[in-house]
Design a protein around this motif. Structure first.
Motif, short mmCIF file in Angstrom:
data_model
loop_
_atom_site.label_atom_id
_atom_site.label_comp_id
_atom_site.label_asym_id
_atom_site.label_seq_id
_atom_site.Cartn_x
_atom_site.Cartn_y
_atom_site.Cartn_z
N PRO A 155 0.80 -1.23 0.00
CA PRO A 155 0.00 0.00 0.00
C PRO A 155 0.84 1.28 0.00
O PRO A 155 0.30 2.36 -0.28
N TYR A 156 2.13 1.14 0.31
CA TYR A 156 2.96 2.32 0.55
C TYR A 156 4.10 2.49 -0.45
O TYR A 156 4.56 3.61 -0.67
N ALA A 186 -0.19 7.11 0.10
CA ALA A 186 -0.22 6.62 1.49
C ALA A 186 1.19 6.43 2.03
O ALA A 186 1.44 6.61 3.23
N GLN A 191 -5.85 5.94 1.03
CA GLN A 191 -5.86 4.74 0.18
C GLN A 191 -7.17 4.62 -0.61
O GLN A 191 -7.16 4.23 -1.78
N THR A 219 3.77 5.53 -2.86
CA THR A 219 2.37 5.85 -3.12
C THR A 219 1.98 7.06 -2.26
O THR A 219 2.71 7.46 -1.35
N HIS A 238 -7.00 7.12 -3.44
CA HIS A 238 -6.04 6.60 -4.42
C HIS A 238 -6.70 5.56 -5.33
O HIS A 238 -6.60 5.63 -6.56
#
Length: 287
Positions: free
Chosen positions: A9-10, A86, A155, A84, A158
């Motif tokens: 996620p990052y 996040a 998130q 990202t 995104h």
């Protein structure tokens, strides 16, 4: 190569770029999310948008962009890590719009010293690909800490931006559970740009990404469904890349074409800014 699931996620990717000694390459890179980069070269120059190219520091924090980056490298090796939105919030913990369309020496930023130490090690000892990947993973895992309060919302927004079904600021604000006024403040802080700019950037990149994956197609065949017509796309292209689509197609793109090939193999998309954090990587190929 793709990050492990807990960091997906990052972080969008870990990547290595090699330019052979004596080889001088120039490229015009499309908009992207934030990155950390490090390397040394005989020549390493860049500019975001207009203006003369300037020397790039050996360890760089680069914010998200909504315009072209012109790059020149001669004989060098580089490591990079894509962040990202996040990921920026979790590891940099400052408003990303302070670095939008900018890059700086990481030592002059608010980045945790562990990130500079990681980049210095990658620059000096990064030939062992597996060891380098392990260093990146371990460093970011050590910095995870508690997620920021806005983590889930960042998130969600995104993912909404990645959807071709979302075409308006009102749609995005509703998904985020915010009023339009609050959302207009939220996006620059966490994504670098206003919601309208973000939507424009994504439709442009979806179109350019299709062309980069298959340069044999005509531009009209690559247009995103949210463009009214080809003239609309050409206006966006000029605004973003400072040139027309035909001028772009006539230029060499040694860096961006290699990046497209590897990003597509790893993440199933043409560009970092199209990376889907919930899509598992298909391979561990690196650049």
């Amino acid at each position: 190569m793709g990050p492990p699931p807990d960091l997906a996620p990052y972080l969008s990717a870990y990547y290595r770029t090699d330019v052979a000694p004596g080889v001088d390459v120039e490229d015009w890179l499309p908009p992207e999310e934030a990155n950390l980069r490090t390397g040394e070269a005989d020549i390493y120059e860049a500019v975001i948008g207009d203006g003369p190219m300037v020397a790039v520091p050996s360890a760089v924090l680069s914010g998200p962009t909504d315009r072209v980056t012109r790059l020149r490298i001669a004989g060098g090796t580089f490591w990079g890590i894509g962040l990202t939105p996040a990921g920026w919030a979790r590891f940099l913990r400052c408003p990303v719009n302070t670095m939008a369309n900018r890059f700086c020496d990481i030592g002059q930023s608010v980045a945790d010293p562990a990130l500079q130490a990681m980049l210095d090690t990658l620059r000096n000892e990064g030939d062992d690909i597996a060891a380098a990947a392990a260093l990146i993973t371990d460093t970011f895992r050590g910095l995870l800490g508690e997620p920021p309060e806005a983590d889930e919302t960042i998130q969600s927004v995104h993912l909404a931006l990645l959807s071709e079904d979302v075409s308006s600021v009102a749609d995005l604000a509703e998904l985020a559970g915010m009023t339009s006024r609050t959302f207009e403040r939220f996006c620059p802080r966490h994504f670098g740009f206003t919601p309208r700019v973000l939507l424009r950037r994504q439709r442009f990149l979806r179109s350019l990404g299709k062309y980069m994956l298959d340069p044999s197609m005509k531009w009209i065949g690559s247009l995103d469904t949210h463009y009214w017509d080809q003239a609309h796309f050409i206006r966006d292209f000029r605004t973003t890349m400072n040139m027309t689509p035909s001028e772009f197609a006539a230029l060499p793109h040694p860096i961006s074409r290699a990046a497209v090939s590897v990003t597509n193999a790893n993440a199933g998309v043409a560009m970092q800014a199209l990376y889907h954090p919930q899509r598992p990587p298909e391979s561990d190929l690196g650049l």
